[in-house]
Write a protein that holds these residues in place. Sequence first.
Motif, PDB file in Angstrom:
ATOM      1  N   MET A  69      -6.734  21.576 -11.651  1.00  0.00           N
ATOM      2  CA  MET A  69      -6.836  20.285 -12.314  1.00  0.00           C
ATOM      3  C   MET A  69      -5.452  19.653 -12.423  1.00  0.00           C
ATOM      4  N   MET A  70      -5.359  18.392 -11.968  1.00  0.00           N
ATOM      5  CA  MET A  70      -4.085  17.678 -11.986  1.00  0.00           C
ATOM      6  C   MET A  70      -4.253  16.329 -12.665  1.00  0.00           C
ATOM      7  N   TYR A  71      -3.187  15.905 -13.323  1.00  0.00           N
ATOM      8  CA  TYR A  71      -3.103  14.554 -13.861  1.00  0.00           C
ATOM      9  C   TYR A  71      -2.103  13.777 -13.001  1.00  0.00           C
ATOM     10  N   LEU A  72      -2.593  12.704 -12.384  1.00  0.00           N
ATOM     11  CA  LEU A  72      -1.748  11.909 -11.494  1.00  0.00           C
ATOM     12  C   LEU A  72      -1.532  10.527 -12.091  1.00  0.00           C
ATOM     13  N   SER A  73      -0.288  10.096 -12.090  1.00  0.00           N
ATOM     14  CA  SER A  73       0.050   8.713 -12.420  1.00  0.00           C
ATOM     15  C   SER A  73       0.141   7.947 -11.103  1.00  0.00           C
ATOM     16  N   ILE A  74      -0.660   6.885 -10.971  1.00  0.00           N
ATOM     17  CA  ILE A  74      -0.740   6.130  -9.713  1.00  0.00           C
ATOM     18  C   ILE A  74      -0.255   4.712  -9.963  1.00  0.00           C
ATOM     19  N   VAL A  75       0.705   4.283  -9.141  1.00  0.00           N
ATOM     20  CA  VAL A  75       1.256   2.925  -9.226  1.00  0.00           C
ATOM     21  C   VAL A  75       1.061   2.260  -7.871  1.00  0.00           C
ATOM     22  N   THR A  76       0.666   0.988  -7.875  1.00  0.00           N
ATOM     23  CA  THR A  76       0.415   0.292  -6.617  1.00  0.00           C
ATOM     24  C   THR A  76       1.183  -1.019  -6.556  1.00  0.00           C
ATOM     25  N   ARG A  77       1.581  -1.376  -5.348  1.00  0.00           N
ATOM     26  CA  ARG A  77       2.207  -2.671  -5.058  1.00  0.00           C
ATOM     27  C   ARG A  77       1.558  -3.247  -3.803  1.00  0.00           C
ATOM     28  N   GLU A  78       1.435  -4.556  -3.761  1.00  0.00           N
ATOM     29  CA  GLU A  78       0.822  -5.205  -2.603  1.00  0.00           C
ATOM     30  C   GLU A  78       1.852  -6.045  -1.880  1.00  0.00           C
ATOM     31  N   LEU A  79       1.866  -5.951  -0.545  1.00  0.00           N
ATOM     32  CA  LEU A  79       2.809  -6.687   0.287  1.00  0.00           C
ATOM     33  C   LEU A  79       2.046  -7.418   1.392  1.00  0.00           C
ATOM     34  N   ILE A  80       2.547  -8.568   1.789  1.00  0.00           N
ATOM     35  CA  ILE A  80       1.995  -9.305   2.925  1.00  0.00           C
ATOM     36  C   ILE A  80       2.981  -9.162   4.082  1.00  0.00           C
ATOM     37  N   LEU A  81       2.572  -8.458   5.129  1.00  0.00           N
ATOM     38  CA  LEU A  81       3.408  -8.235   6.303  1.00  0.00           C
ATOM     39  C   LEU A  81       2.693  -8.758   7.533  1.00  0.00           C
ATOM     40  N   GLN A  82       3.319  -9.751   8.206  1.00  0.00           N
ATOM     41  CA  GLN A  82       2.753 -10.351   9.408  1.00  0.00           C
ATOM     42  C   GLN A  82       1.325 -10.837   9.155  1.00  0.00           C
ATOM     43  N   GLY A  83       1.134 -11.440   7.984  1.00  0.00           N
ATOM     44  CA  GLY A  83      -0.150 -12.013   7.646  1.00  0.00           C
ATOM     45  C   GLY A  83      -1.209 -11.015   7.218  1.00  0.00           C
ATOM     46  N   ARG A  84      -0.872  -9.744   7.089  1.00  0.00           N
ATOM     47  CA  ARG A  84      -1.845  -8.720   6.707  1.00  0.00           C
ATOM     48  C   ARG A  84      -1.483  -8.139   5.340  1.00  0.00           C
ATOM     49  N   ARG A  85      -2.508  -7.939   4.508  1.00  0.00           N
ATOM     50  CA  ARG A  85      -2.288  -7.363   3.178  1.00  0.00           C
ATOM     51  C   ARG A  85      -2.094  -5.862   3.301  1.00  0.00           C
ATOM     52  N   ASN A  86      -1.042  -5.376   2.668  1.00  0.00           N
ATOM     53  CA  ASN A  86      -0.737  -3.950   2.655  1.00  0.00           C
ATOM     54  C   ASN A  86      -0.558  -3.499   1.218  1.00  0.00           C
ATOM     55  N   LYS A  87      -1.027  -2.301   0.931  1.00  0.00           N
ATOM     56  CA  LYS A  87      -0.822  -1.700  -0.381  1.00  0.00           C
ATOM     57  C   LYS A  87       0.061  -0.469  -0.246  1.00  0.00           C
ATOM     58  N   VAL A  88       1.037  -0.375  -1.134  1.00  0.00           N
ATOM     59  CA  VAL A  88       1.902   0.801  -1.208  1.00  0.00           C
ATOM     60  C   VAL A  88       1.533   1.561  -2.478  1.00  0.00           C
ATOM     61  N   ILE A  89       1.194   2.834  -2.327  1.00  0.00           N
ATOM     62  CA  ILE A  89       0.725   3.656  -3.436  1.00  0.00           C
ATOM     63  C   ILE A  89       1.733   4.770  -3.688  1.00  0.00           C
ATOM     64  N   ALA A  90       2.100   4.929  -4.956  1.00  0.00           N
ATOM     65  CA  ALA A  90       2.991   6.026  -5.359  1.00  0.00           C
ATOM     66  C   ALA A  90       2.225   6.947  -6.306  1.00  0.00           C
ATOM     67  N   PHE A  91       2.234   8.235  -6.003  1.00  0.00           N
ATOM     68  CA  PHE A  91       1.580   9.241  -6.839  1.00  0.00           C
ATOM     69  C   PHE A  91       2.659  10.060  -7.553  1.00  0.00           C
ATOM     70  N   LEU A 124      -7.501  -0.669  -7.654  1.00  0.00           N
ATOM     71  CA  LEU A 124      -6.214  -1.020  -8.244  1.00  0.00           C
ATOM     72  C   LEU A 124      -5.715  -2.358  -7.721  1.00  0.00           C
ATOM     73  N   ARG A 125      -5.115  -3.117  -8.609  1.00  0.00           N
ATOM     74  CA  ARG A 125      -4.450  -4.358  -8.229  1.00  0.00           C
ATOM     75  C   ARG A 125      -2.948  -4.153  -8.259  1.00  0.00           C
ATOM     76  N   THR A 126      -2.228  -5.101  -7.660  1.00  0.00           N
ATOM     77  CA  THR A 126      -0.777  -4.944  -7.590  1.00  0.00           C
ATOM     78  C   THR A 126      -0.178  -4.875  -8.996  1.00  0.00           C
ATOM     79  N   GLY A 127       0.694  -3.905  -9.206  1.00  0.00           N
ATOM     80  CA  GLY A 127       1.332  -3.712 -10.499  1.00  0.00           C
ATOM     81  C   GLY A 127       0.564  -2.801 -11.428  1.00  0.00           C
TER      82      GLY A 127
END
Length: 451
Positions: free
Chosen positions: A184-206, A168-171
């Motif tokens: 069996m489950m259907y999951l909607s997954i949304v992702t956002r990418e953040l740069i914190l202290q020079g490190r890439r972080n991904k936030v995932i919402a299910f 997944l890419r941001t957005g």
Amino acid sequence: MKSFRLHVVIRVVLAVSFGLAAYYFGMLTPFWLMSAWMVLFFVVTIVSLIRYVEKSDRELSGFLMAIRQNDFTNTYPAARSRSNQLHRAFNVITAEFIKLRSEKESNFHFLKTVVEHSGVPLMAYTVDDEEVTLVNQSVKTLFGIPYFTKLGSLQRADPTLVETIRSLRTGDKVLVKVKINGEMMYLSIVTRELILQGRRNKVIAFHNINTELDQKEVESWQKLIRVMTHEIKNSVIPISTLAEVINDMLKGSGEGSFALGDLSPEDQDDLIVSIRTIEKRSKGLVKFVASYGDLARVPRPELQRVDLCEVVREVVRLQEKPLRKAGITLKTNFPKGALTLSLDGEMIQQVVINLVKNAAEALKDANTPNGQIQLVIAKYASEVVVQVADNGPGIEEEILDQIFIPFFTTKKEGSGIGLSYSKQIMRAHNGNLRVKSTGAGAVFELSFWVI
């Protein structure tokens, strides 16, 4: 500050005085020993002056180093200090830093509490080493995993889920089907990418959308059944009625059967018309069933990198002349340059042609003066949109949410599968087909996610 100046001036004056005295006693008098003492006092005064001046620099350096190390325990006595003003400034800055750190910690604990008690499963991880930095209780409950240290921990719930999240890419927003604890489950997954202290972080919402899908599925079946029931009744009831009439014509009421030759010419004509009607209705019912089969077999798109603008321009070249003959103006507004997307050009052309023809029929049926259809292509941050708009009467609000239902139509000769088929084509492209109407025309939008 005045005290600082006074101390500096006194030391300078003493240094100058001791220097002059040393010169006087050494050069102009025989008291050379006194000259030596004056030189010593001169040196002591100069050293004292330097140390006094550098004292503020040492205190400032120590203060800044303490700030760098987040140490705000130092206090500076301003009442008895020779640098009262500087120390007061140090104390004010220290107090502000303590206040800001306290507010920061309070906000952090507040946000942590909100995330922890949120009903939406949330997690965050660093992209480089995939270390989980944040995970709330909803995620643990959803996947049945009590501890998260690495992103790979999700493999215990579903092996394919980790690879999906990595891709997944941001957005991005995707719908995935997973099997967790046998369910069996259907999951909607949304992702956002953040740069914190020079490190890439991904936030995932299910988001578990099983309930919503079940509700929508029930509603869709109910709407589809209503439409199919209406269509079947329209064909079956006339067939049944006419069959009964023919049966009454050929069979007497208690006196036996009549030969066809015994029927009057008028009855024979009625019989022929009835049989033809039954044939027409039967063929219509067969066509209806065949259309349902076609709708259930939408071909898989053959995706290629195609210029969307050129795809729509081909539609313009095909439809512009027939529309002009019908007195309808076709206007376009495309971005400059190529707009390359991964899609099946022929299938998208089929959708756009269908929408243009629907708009033309709406303008014709409403006898709209100066009929106009506008094709617009617009690119936004996360999607590309193709709009097909007309200046007709628009779509009535009560049927606006039904026009994509299979076999629903307001046309006398319509099959009711065009818009539904077009929507399925867009879904096969991971896009969507939307409609809006304001009473001054209808606007259909084909939306493609930008990857």
